[in-house]
Structures are given as C-alpha cells and as structure tokens.
Enzyme design. Sequence first.
Site, PDB file in Angstrom:
ATOM      1  N   GLU A  14       3.701 -23.765 -27.732  1.00  0.00           N
ATOM      2  CA  GLU A  14       3.872 -25.048 -27.034  1.00  0.00           C
ATOM      3  C   GLU A  14       4.950 -24.956 -25.952  1.00  0.00           C
ATOM      4  O   GLU A  14       4.808 -25.542 -24.887  1.00  0.00           O
ATOM      5  CB  GLU A  14       4.209 -26.171 -28.029  1.00  0.00           C
ATOM      6  CG  GLU A  14       3.019 -26.614 -28.869  1.00  0.00           C
ATOM      7  CD  GLU A  14       1.879 -27.190 -28.042  1.00  0.00           C
ATOM      8  OE1 GLU A  14       2.124 -27.661 -26.919  1.00  0.00           O
ATOM      9  OE2 GLU A  14       0.725 -27.150 -28.515  1.00  0.00           O
TER      10      GLU A  14
ATOM     11  N   TYR B  88       6.474 -34.983 -26.720  1.00  0.00           N
ATOM     12  CA  TYR B  88       5.181 -34.304 -26.757  1.00  0.00           C
ATOM     13  C   TYR B  88       5.227 -33.059 -27.649  1.00  0.00           C
ATOM     14  O   TYR B  88       4.405 -32.894 -28.563  1.00  0.00           O
ATOM     15  CB  TYR B  88       4.710 -33.911 -25.334  1.00  0.00           C
ATOM     16  CG  TYR B  88       3.652 -32.848 -25.446  1.00  0.00           C
ATOM     17  CD1 TYR B  88       2.384 -33.185 -25.890  1.00  0.00           C
ATOM     18  CD2 TYR B  88       3.953 -31.505 -25.231  1.00  0.00           C
ATOM     19  CE1 TYR B  88       1.428 -32.211 -26.090  1.00  0.00           C
ATOM     20  CE2 TYR B  88       3.010 -30.524 -25.433  1.00  0.00           C
ATOM     21  CZ  TYR B  88       1.751 -30.890 -25.864  1.00  0.00           C
ATOM     22  OH  TYR B  88       0.813 -29.924 -26.091  1.00  0.00           O
TER      23      TYR B  88
ATOM     24  N   ASP C 202       0.440 -34.873 -23.774  1.00  0.00           N
ATOM     25  CA  ASP C 202       0.895 -34.130 -22.590  1.00  0.00           C
ATOM     26  C   ASP C 202       0.140 -34.685 -21.369  1.00  0.00           C
ATOM     27  O   ASP C 202      -0.602 -35.667 -21.474  1.00  0.00           O
ATOM     28  CB  ASP C 202       0.676 -32.615 -22.770  1.00  0.00           C
ATOM     29  CG  ASP C 202      -0.797 -32.248 -22.812  1.00  0.00           C
ATOM     30  OD1 ASP C 202      -1.653 -33.162 -22.890  1.00  0.00           O
ATOM     31  OD2 ASP C 202      -1.109 -31.045 -22.776  1.00  0.00           O
TER      32      ASP C 202
END
Length: 361
Positions: A49, A132, A150
């Site tokens: 991520e 996020y 996102d």
Amino acid sequence: MSAQSATAMGITTSARAAVRRALLAWYRRTARDLPWRRTRAPYCIWLSEILLQQTRVETVEPYYERFMAALPTVAALAAAPLERVLRLWAGLGYYTRARSLHRAARIIVAEHGGAFPRTAAEWQRLPGIGRYTAGAVASIAYGEPVPAADGNVRRVLARLCNYTAPLNTQAGQDAIWERAEWLLPRQAPGDFNQALMELGARVCTPRRPRCPDCPVQRWCAGLSAGQPEHLPVRRNRRRVPEVEAVAGVLRRRGQILLVRRPPGLLGGMWTLPTAELRVGQSPVRRLRALLHPGLIVGAQRAIVGHQFTHRRLRVHVHACEWPRGVVHPRGNLDRRWVPPAELDAYVLTTLDRKLLRAALD
Ligand code: SF4
C-alpha cells in the site's frame, strides 16, 4: 440509515446489496494476480500500500519483489540502515514514503515488540499512514469493516452515487467517505475495498469509463444521469507554481561530480550541483556562486522539467569547467567524483536521473 437518506446516497438500500454481490463476484472472477494479493500478511499488505501511493501497479511490482527479497520482515526493515531502504526505493519518487515506512517499522519493533496494529485507528498512529492506507491494511489483513477510499475509489463512488458537488473540498471528501462506509459490506470488506480499487483502475477509468463492461452498470446513478465521465467534479485548484533552477555538469578524467543534498527535503541524497534561481537571476552567476567564482560555464545542454506535487521545476543544465588549478567546489559541499558506470550504486531521485541522462547524452 433511513430509506430516504439511503436514496440520498445515490442508490437505494436494496440496490446496495446487489451492488455488493455483483462487485465481489466480478472481483473474484477477474482480479489481477498481484504478488501482494496472494497473502494477508500485514507486512506485505502495508508495504504494497505504501509503494502503491501515487504509483502505478506495473511500476510497483518489481520494487515490491525486491523489497520482500531484501527485507522480508518488519524486523529486517527496522534493522536496516535508512540508506539501504532509500536505495531499494530509488526511482519511485516521493521519498518521504520510504522514510516514514522505515520510521514506522522501528516504532513497531521498538514499542510493540514487532506486533502489528490490528485496527485502522491504531495503524493511523504510525508515520506515513493516513485514513486510506489504514483502512486498506486493516480491512485486507484483518477483515476490519472500514472503507479505503483512494483516488480510484473516490472516482468510482462519485459516479456510482452520482455525487455532483466538488469532491476536492472537505465537504466532498466527507460525503464520499460516508458513501464508502455505507456501501461497505461487513463480510469480506478487504475484498470489497479491493474490488472498488480494481474497478477504478481497470473499468471506471478517469477519462473514458468502460460502462458496457462494468459489473455495476445497472445500478450506476452517474450512468443513468448521463455523462459519468464528467464526474467527479473538482473545484478549480490554484495553478502549480513553476520554479527555475540550474544544474552544473562537471567532469574530471571521465568522472562526473555529484554533491550530497543538505538535510531537509531529499536530504542526504546525491545529485548534480543544483540550485534554484530567483526570478531574473542568471544561471551562470548562480552556478558560480554555488561552485566557484571563476567557474567556466558552457552552453546550456538541456532544460529538464519535473513535476512535484506542489510545484513544477525547470532545470537549466549547463556543462562547466573549473578554472585552471581548481578541482573542488567552494565551501563544504559533500562531494564525490563518480564514473558514469557506477551511478547505479547511488540513491538518486527520478529528477536526478533525468538530469544525469541530459548531462551524459
Ligand atoms: Fe463507472 Fe460506468 Fe461502472 Fe458507473 S457504469 S461505475 S460510470 S464504469
């Protein structure tokens, strides 16, 4: 939530269940096979991520594989010197991400005995982890029912719910996160979040959404209203300022001069001698002030453009020569003469690689 407020979300409560089913089924049928999707290990999900922020999946894949081979655990990451982490990151840009990743690993090891946070709220207390990323890691690794909106997901939701107010405002962000929460199922929230991301990346793309191929087109309020490609709406942003700079290319016996950036933004990374220009300032005088008053500044070789988040840089690249008898820059610039073949061993930003390409062409 009442039926009325559910409809205010753009789709009805009964449609919501159908959307969830259709999206999850589509994702499980067609999701790309990505290395970080073969595991639920929090370290892998977290690393992927952070790498994926502002960066395309195709670019991230080799970086992820290299990171996992070199630093396969949070303990290995925490024990590694920052220089090694930056070297693994070289070329990806946004180096603050790498520094925060490293700092967060050290906190996890030093303060939590190497145990990862389990909830999104706990993840958000670590450096470099916003709402996020926290939502993505907690939902995918631990199944916590929290949304992860996102840029791709926010676009999908704005279209799916026909959200026509500007999205790049606090009210717009709040509204879209509210929709993300409302739509999220309690079962398989990690898969559902990834399904929305996947839809945004492959089908509901920014300019030309492929609505005929979309698994949720039947329920898409933006499509029903016509022209979903015009969503999301953005309030005009201020123009990004453009900054001029100059870089000097100095050679000695086939080697090229690199200097180390001082502490601060990108501090510690190697670069060509580079300096920003004030409005109207001459590149030649600026280079002489930086390196040596007698520096011989040759013709401009190139102008290299580079876009940062908050500004655009235009760097004038000049070949230079020392005046007779001088070999080093003035002052206490940390410097090194490097053969071009050894440049790969240095941690260089994308901008510096562009500058070196222009210098060595
Ligand atoms: Fe996006 Fe079109 Fe699907 Fe709506 S129908 S979510 S606009 S791809």
